[in-house]
Scaffold this motif. Structure first.
Motif, PDB file in Angstrom:
ATOM      1  N   MET A  84     -83.722  -3.243-100.708  1.00 48.45           N
ATOM      2  CA  MET A  84     -84.867  -2.068-100.500  1.00 48.45           C
ATOM      3  C   MET A  84     -85.712  -2.765 -99.534  1.00 48.45           C
ATOM      4  O   MET A  84     -86.029  -3.806 -98.633  1.00 48.45           O
TER       5      MET A  84
ATOM      6  N   SER B 169     -84.235   5.697-104.486  1.00 47.14           N
ATOM      7  CA  SER B 169     -85.184   4.395-103.256  1.00 47.14           C
ATOM      8  C   SER B 169     -85.167   5.917-101.950  1.00 47.14           C
ATOM      9  O   SER B 169     -85.664   5.183-100.772  1.00 47.14           O
TER      10      SER B 169
ATOM     11  N   SER C 149     -76.765   3.440 -97.097  1.00 44.16           N
ATOM     12  CA  SER C 149     -77.591   2.458 -97.166  1.00 44.16           C
ATOM     13  C   SER C 149     -78.578   1.896 -97.544  1.00 44.16           C
ATOM     14  O   SER C 149     -79.431   0.994 -97.529  1.00 44.16           O
ATOM     15  N   TYR C 150     -78.468   3.083 -98.895  1.00 41.41           N
ATOM     16  CA  TYR C 150     -79.280   2.709 -99.570  1.00 41.41           C
ATOM     17  C   TYR C 150     -79.292   2.100-101.224  1.00 41.41           C
ATOM     18  O   TYR C 150     -78.114   2.569-101.852  1.00 41.41           O
ATOM     19  N   ASN C 151     -79.785   1.868-102.388  1.00 40.66           N
ATOM     20  CA  ASN C 151     -79.352   1.800-103.352  1.00 40.66           C
ATOM     21  C   ASN C 151     -78.700   2.741-104.469  1.00 40.66           C
ATOM     22  O   ASN C 151     -78.258   2.437-105.288  1.00 40.66           O
ATOM     23  N   SER C 152     -79.987   3.663-104.205  1.00 34.80           N
ATOM     24  CA  SER C 152     -80.154   4.847-104.437  1.00 34.80           C
ATOM     25  C   SER C 152     -80.987   5.923-104.106  1.00 34.80           C
ATOM     26  O   SER C 152     -81.569   6.140-103.413  1.00 34.80           O
TER      27      SER C 152
END
Length: 257
Positions: free
Chosen positions: A1, A96, A90-93
């Motif tokens: 993040m 996010s 590019s995001y974890n979830s």
């Protein structure tokens, strides 16, 4: 993040062109609104104070359709690439992604709110002789309410003007983004936003949203009305964020084509 600082700097950098467009549009609308105010009080003996400039700019039959609509459309340009595959991975979830969008909406709304207040402040310094004159019968406050008011200052008007702009813009932008997450369509979100804004501008008897954070003269007679209205708006924003989290967590894949 990403860190909040990095998100803020990236948001400001990416939004510089739409911020310029917003500033130019606000200046035009400020000119149009003040021409209206001048015509309204022409030959009536009414004196326009600094507080009137803020209130009349954010009045219910002008601000939603003239300012909030265009501001939201400009701001939402910032998210046009968010649902491309290269951005998503590019995001974890998914959660996010949504929370990042919420954060950017708040950041840019706050910056634009400061810009708006700065423009209004400069105008009042240049053209208004009084900060606030609600206690006089020659005021716009008396013109609309047929009474005077003592327990108010111009700083309160400026503060609630800022909060009214931010809360309106955030609510409408999150509404459109929710439709994008739910239906994979910005168009449906835009339609919903425009319908709400048009209804609240035209229909005085049944307003869906913009009566909640109104700072028009009648609201200042009982300040608890303003407090309750903003509390309702905060609840709406909270529910939008919560609903977005739920939708994002259940979303398998989003990709604009």
């Amino acid at each position: 993040m990403k860190s909040i600082k990095n998100i803020f700097l990236l948001t400001i950098f990416k939004s510089r062109h739409i911020t310029e467009a917003f500033a130019f549009y606000i200046l035009i609308m400020l000119l149009i609104n003040n021409i209206y105010c001048i015509k309204l009080v022409a030959n009536s003996g009414i004196v326009i104070s600094s507080a009137d400039v803020y209130i009349m700019f954010l009045r219910d039959d002008f601000f939603p359709i003239s300012i909030c609509t265009v501001s939201a459309l400009l701001l939402l340009n910032l998210f046009k690439n968010d649902f491309r595959t290269v951005e998503i991975i590019s995001y974890n979830s998914r959660k996010s992604i949504w929370l990042n969008q919420v954060l950017r909406v708040f950041m840019l709304s706050m910056c634009w709110g400061l810009l708006l207040i700065a423009f209004l402040f400069i105008f009042t310094v240049l053209f208004c002789r009084e900060g606030l004159n609600f206690f006089q019968e020659s005021s716009l406050f008396f013109f609309y309410t047929k009474r005077t008011l003592e327990n108010i200052n111009v700083q309160e008007v400026i503060l609630f003007s800022y909060l009214s702009f931010i809360s309106s813009l955030v609510t409408m932008c999150l509404l459109v983004l929710l439709f994008k997450w739910l239906c994979n369509s910005y168009v449906l979100g835009y339609i919903a936003m425009v319908l709400i804004i048009c209804n609240d501008t035209i229909n005085e008897n049944f307003r869906v949203f913009f009566d909640k954070n109104s700072i028009f003269y009648t609201q200042w007679i009982d300040k608890s009305l303003i407090a309750r209205g903003f509390s309702t708006t905060l609840l709406i924003i909270f529910l939008e964020i919560l609903f977005g989290i739920i939708i994002a967590q259940k979303r398998d894949f989003i990709n604009d084509k």
